[in-house]
Design an enzyme around this catalytic site. Structure first.
Site, short mmCIF file in Angstrom:
data_model
loop_
_atom_site.label_atom_id
_atom_site.label_comp_id
_atom_site.label_asym_id
_atom_site.label_seq_id
_atom_site.Cartn_x
_atom_site.Cartn_y
_atom_site.Cartn_z
N ASP A 171 31.90 -5.26 -20.28
CA ASP A 171 31.20 -5.85 -19.02
C ASP A 171 30.29 -7.06 -19.62
OD1 ASP A 171 29.96 -6.46 -16.87
OD2 ASP A 171 29.26 -4.62 -16.37
N ASP A 221 23.25 -7.20 -21.15
CA ASP A 221 23.31 -5.91 -20.29
C ASP A 221 23.61 -4.79 -21.39
OD1 ASP A 221 22.62 -4.36 -17.98
OD2 ASP A 221 24.75 -4.45 -17.32
N ASN A 261 27.57 0.47 -21.56
CA ASN A 261 28.49 -0.85 -21.75
C ASN A 261 29.15 -0.67 -23.15
OD1 ASN A 261 28.57 -1.65 -19.27
ND2 ASN A 261 27.00 -3.08 -19.40
#
Length: 329
Positions: free
Chosen positions: A225, A203, A208
């Site tokens: 994350d 992701d 992030n």
């Protein structure tokens, strides 16, 4: 009797007192002051701790029935592996060799608070540095596979989600949605079957990526994350860093690749998959919302999800991608 509904309701009704109790069970002592952080998938809290001034801990409560305990442990082991290789990540706090505690059917983990900021914009040197950092991450990720995490396959990530969405996409555009989605999924299916997969972030968008402040040294980018970390293609960690307008991001992509390829070989043929991965993400994300619609927070977060205009915009985005892929074949 299945415990699944009980676990889910406990998560939906999670109180801050339960978070404090779990934190104290881990041997930490919250002051009672806290912030709830933005997270759609899990519940995440920034707790102030007694003792050292401005001491914090980040408490992560995993959504039940998404990841097994083995899969969560694998995420934490990957973070430790990256940290041991000198790659800046935020690994969980360990206690007697463990990184999680389970209470009321929910899994809690505890992280030190990361000190960093989200850059407002990226310069060429930033993309080169991010490319180098991601190459380091992928070099570690390529050492072995994750056994308890998903591996990229179009059946699970694409077709299963499309089957679910036939009950959610408004009837007026379903035929167009299905046609465009099938074109995208068939394009990917033909090209990634048998491709070598490595452990990736999963992701890797700009939200992030944080940057440390240069306290007496050089600032550096680091990734946060890892909740979606899977076995996938390296390019899956590329495309979200760039806009969908290829003409406007080519220079940024070149700067990124110049940094990445300093430390890791990359098959540039994978770049041709980037538009299709954007389409796969649209399908996957819509199904992700649909699967969590029983969570009371989701209708509030996505009030337009059942409306015609939402799906009309989605189908236009998919058709644009499908047309581009058809044109390139």
């Amino acid at each position: 009797m299945s415990l699944k509904p009980v676990k889910t309701q406990n998560f939906y009704n999670l109180s801050i007192d339960q978070v404090f109790h779990a934190t104290e069970s881990w041997g930490l002592h919250p002051t009672g002051q806290y912030f709830q952080l933005n997270s759609y998938e899990n519940r995440v809290y920034d707790l102030f701790l007694e003792g050292e001034e401005r001491s914090h801990v980040i408490v992560k409560v995993y959504r039940p029935n998404r990841w097994s305990e083995e899969a969560i442990k694998e995420e934490h082991c990957f973070l430790e592996e990256l940290k041991d290789q000198g790659i800046p990540v935020v690994a969980p706090i360990q206690k007697e060799g463990k990184t999680t505690i389970k209470l009321n059917g929910m899994i809690f983990s505890f992280f030190p608070k990361a000190l960093g900021r989200m850059p407002q914009e990226f310069q060429p040197k930033d993309f080169r540095q991010i490319g180098r950092q991601l190459a380091k991450l992928h070099n570690v990720g390529a050492k072995h596979k994750a056994l308890h995490r998903p591996s990229l396959n179009i059946e699970e990530f694409g077709w299963d989600n499309l089957d679910l969405l036939c009950e959610w996409v408004v009837p007026e555009v379903w035929q167009r949605y299905e046609t465009a989605a099938c074109d995208i999924l068939e394009f990917l299916e033909d090209r990634i079957e048998g491709a070598p997969l490595i452990r990736i972030h999963g992701d890797c968008h700009k939200g992030n990526i944080l940057k440390t402040d240069p306290y007496g040294g050089l600032s550096e980018y680091f990734f946060v994350d890892f909740d979606d970390f899977i076995n996938g293609l390296p390019v899956q960690d590329f495309w979200m860093l760039f806009s969908s307008d290829e003409s406007s991001n080519q220079m940024e992509l070149n700067d990124f690749l110049s940094g990445y390829e300093e430390l890791r070989l990359f098959d540039r043929e994978q770049l041709n998959l980037m538009p299709a991965f954007r389409g796969l993400r649209i399908i996957y994300y819509a199904a992700w919302i649909a699967r969590r619609w029983s969570d009371p927070t989701f209708p509030k977060l996505f009030p337009e999800f059942e409306n015609y205009l939402y799906w009309a915009e989605e189908v236009e985005a998919l058709e644009k991608i499908a047309w581009k892929l058809t044109k390139s074949m």
